[in-house]
Design a protein around this motif. Sequence first.
Motif, PDB file in Angstrom:
ATOM      1  N   THR A  44       0.657  -1.309  -0.097  1.00  0.00           N
ATOM      2  CA  THR A  44       0.059  -0.030   0.082  1.00  0.00           C
ATOM      3  C   THR A  44       0.799   1.457   0.010  1.00  0.00           C
ATOM      4  OG1 THR A  44      -0.171  -0.282   2.278  1.00  0.00           O
ATOM      5  CG2 THR A  44      -2.171  -0.936   1.405  1.00  0.00           C
ATOM      6  N   ALA A  45       2.134   1.162   0.815  1.00  0.00           N
ATOM      7  CA  ALA A  45       3.016   2.391   0.624  1.00  0.00           C
ATOM      8  C   ALA A  45       3.527   2.634  -0.869  1.00  0.00           C
ATOM      9  CB  ALA A  45       4.042   2.108   1.585  1.00  0.00           C
ATOM     10  N   GLU A  47       1.987   1.626  -3.647  1.00  0.00           N
ATOM     11  CA  GLU A  47       0.828   2.008  -4.591  1.00  0.00           C
ATOM     12  C   GLU A  47       0.410   3.540  -4.206  1.00  0.00           C
ATOM     13  OE1 GLU A  47      -2.863  -0.071  -5.661  1.00  0.00           O
ATOM     14  OE2 GLU A  47      -3.315   0.523  -3.799  1.00  0.00           O
ATOM     15  N   HIS A  48       0.789   3.987  -2.901  1.00  0.00           N
ATOM     16  CA  HIS A  48       0.412   5.208  -2.770  1.00  0.00           C
ATOM     17  C   HIS A  48       1.500   6.240  -3.475  1.00  0.00           C
ATOM     18  CE1 HIS A  48      -0.638   9.008  -0.410  1.00  0.00           C
ATOM     19  NE2 HIS A  48       0.438   9.176  -0.092  1.00  0.00           N
ATOM     20  N   LYS A  50       2.384   5.177  -6.466  1.00  0.00           N
ATOM     21  CA  LYS A  50       2.433   5.056  -7.812  1.00  0.00           C
ATOM     22  C   LYS A  50       3.212   4.166  -8.349  1.00  0.00           C
ATOM     23  CE  LYS A  50      -0.647   8.223  -7.051  1.00  0.00           C
ATOM     24  NZ  LYS A  50      -2.222   7.752  -6.584  1.00  0.00           N
ATOM     25  N   THR A  87      -5.271  -3.523  -2.235  1.00  0.00           N
ATOM     26  CA  THR A  87      -4.882  -2.758  -3.242  1.00  0.00           C
ATOM     27  C   THR A  87      -5.686  -2.753  -4.529  1.00  0.00           C
ATOM     28  OG1 THR A  87      -3.367  -4.481  -3.987  1.00  0.00           O
ATOM     29  CG2 THR A  87      -2.486  -2.998  -2.508  1.00  0.00           C
ATOM     30  N   ASP A 399       9.826   4.737   2.568  1.00  0.00           N
ATOM     31  CA  ASP A 399       9.646   6.157   3.016  1.00  0.00           C
ATOM     32  C   ASP A 399      10.333   7.246   2.250  1.00  0.00           C
ATOM     33  OD1 ASP A 399       7.200   4.847   3.911  1.00  0.00           O
ATOM     34  OD2 ASP A 399       7.893   5.341   6.016  1.00  0.00           O
ATOM     35  N   ASP A 418       0.144  10.069 -11.324  1.00  0.00           N
ATOM     36  CA  ASP A 418      -1.007   9.298 -10.904  1.00  0.00           C
ATOM     37  C   ASP A 418      -1.233   7.788 -11.921  1.00  0.00           C
ATOM     38  OD1 ASP A 418      -3.337   8.273  -9.833  1.00  0.00           O
ATOM     39  OD2 ASP A 418      -4.591   9.932 -10.407  1.00  0.00           O
TER      40      ASP A 418
END
Length: 452
Positions: A44-45, A47-48, A50, A87, A399, A418
Motif C-alpha cells: 500500500t505504501a 501504491e500510494h 504510484k 490494493t 518512505d 497518477d
Amino acid sequence: MTRQIKLALRAYGVGGPGQHSLWKDPRIPKNASVDIDWYIAQATAAEHAKFDALFIVDSQFINATYPAHYLNRLEPLTLLAAVATHTRNIGLVGTLSSTYNSPFNVARRFASLDLISRGRAGWNVVTSLDAGTSRNYGLDEHLDYATRYGRALEHVQVVRGLWDSYEDDAFPADVDRGVFLDPAKLHALDHDGEHFKVAGPLNIQRSPQGQPVIFQAGVSDEGRNLAAHVAEGIYAPGGTLADSQAYYADIKQRTAALGRNPDHVLILLGAQPVIARTDAEAHRLSREIFDADNDFDRKLAAFGRGFGAHDFSQYDLDAPFPDVSALAERGGRTQAAKIVDRAREGNLTLRETVLAFTEYKPSPFTGDPVTVADTIEKWYAGRAFDGLNLGLRTPEDLDRFVADVVPLLQERGLFRTDYEADTLRGNLGLPIPANRWTAEREHLDAREASHV
C-alpha cells in the motif's frame, strides 16, 4: 504513452542475499517474511507512491546457511492474493518455476490471481537456480541448461494457450435463452510437445488485461533468448552503467530480431539505493550495511549456490580454487563461469576468489536525494533500463525514497503523478494480447470478405 520510468518494489522481509543481518534491525519485525500485514503495508505504501508493481521472489531449497528470509517465508501467489484484496492499482508479480510446476497448474493459479486482482497479475518465469530443489521433487539432480530452458519456453507457450481457452465473450449468461456458455467460444488446447502433453481447456476466463504479464530474468545466453521470445518485463542483474547499457541493447536487439516490438519488453534493473541527507553520510551508511554482513564463513556458504549448492567448506581455503566447473551446468552457469575463469586467470586460492567476488561495491544509486535522482535520470536517459526493481531494506528506506526521490523524478517528468490504468498492462504501457481463437476467426472473416 510517453516513456517514463517504471518502479517495482522487491520485498525481502527479514533479509535476502547480502542482507543476512537485516533481521537484527529493530525496525524489522522478526516474523516479517511470514506476516501478511507487513506485505500489505509495503504494497500500500508503494501504491500510494504510484509504483508499478510489487515483486515477490522465491526458491524452494534451503539449508541452515541461507539468509533469514529464505528460511521462513510465504508462498508467492498465496501472499499476492491476500495483497490483491487490499490494493487497487499496483501490479502483483510472483515467481514460479517452470522446471518444478506443471503448465495447467501455473495457468490456473495465475489466472485466478489475475481475476482476484482485476487484471494486475504478473508471472516471473524462472528455471530454478538451486540444484537442491530437484531432490524436493523426486529427482536425483537438477536439469541441465538446455533442457531447463527448452522446457521453460514450451511451458510459457502452453500456459498462454490455456489462458486463451475462453474467448472474451464466451459467457453470455442469458437467462431468457437459458444460455450461460457459448460453446463455440470454448477451446481445448490439445498440446502435444517435447516436454508437455496438455489437453485443456482451462476452467477460468480471461481477466481485464487479457493475460498476466510475463516477466523473466535472463543472464545466460539461453536466458536472454528465452526473455527475447516470451518476456514482457525483464529483471536485469545490474552492474556498471556500461554493463547495464550493453545488456539493455542486447535484449532489445534479440527481441527485434524475432519480430517483436522492443518497446513492449521493459527492462527493470535491480537497484538497492542508499539515501541520506548528504552524499558522504549515504556512503558511510552504505559501508556500514556492507560491514554488518561481511562474514567470511557466510560468504563461503553462499558461494556454493551458483554451483548447485556445492559445499566449499570442504576445501583448503588457501589452496588453488577447486575444479568445480562441471557443477555450473546444473546451477547458475553464467556467474559460475565468471568465477572459474577469474580464479584460473589470476591463479587465485579459494579464499582469494571468495573475497574478490564479495568485495565492497556501493550501489551507484547512493547519495543524497538529488544525487540519487540525477543518477537515475542519467542511467535512464542512457538506455540502461526502462525501470528499477528496488530492494529497499526497511519501511523507513521505502518512505525516504518515496518522500525525497520520487518527487524529484516527477518534477522532471520522469515518473507518473497518477496511475494511467487499473491493470498492470495498462500502467506498463503493454498491449492486451488478442485471444488467439478470436484473432484467427477475425482473420478468416476478413479474408472471406475480401474475396466477395
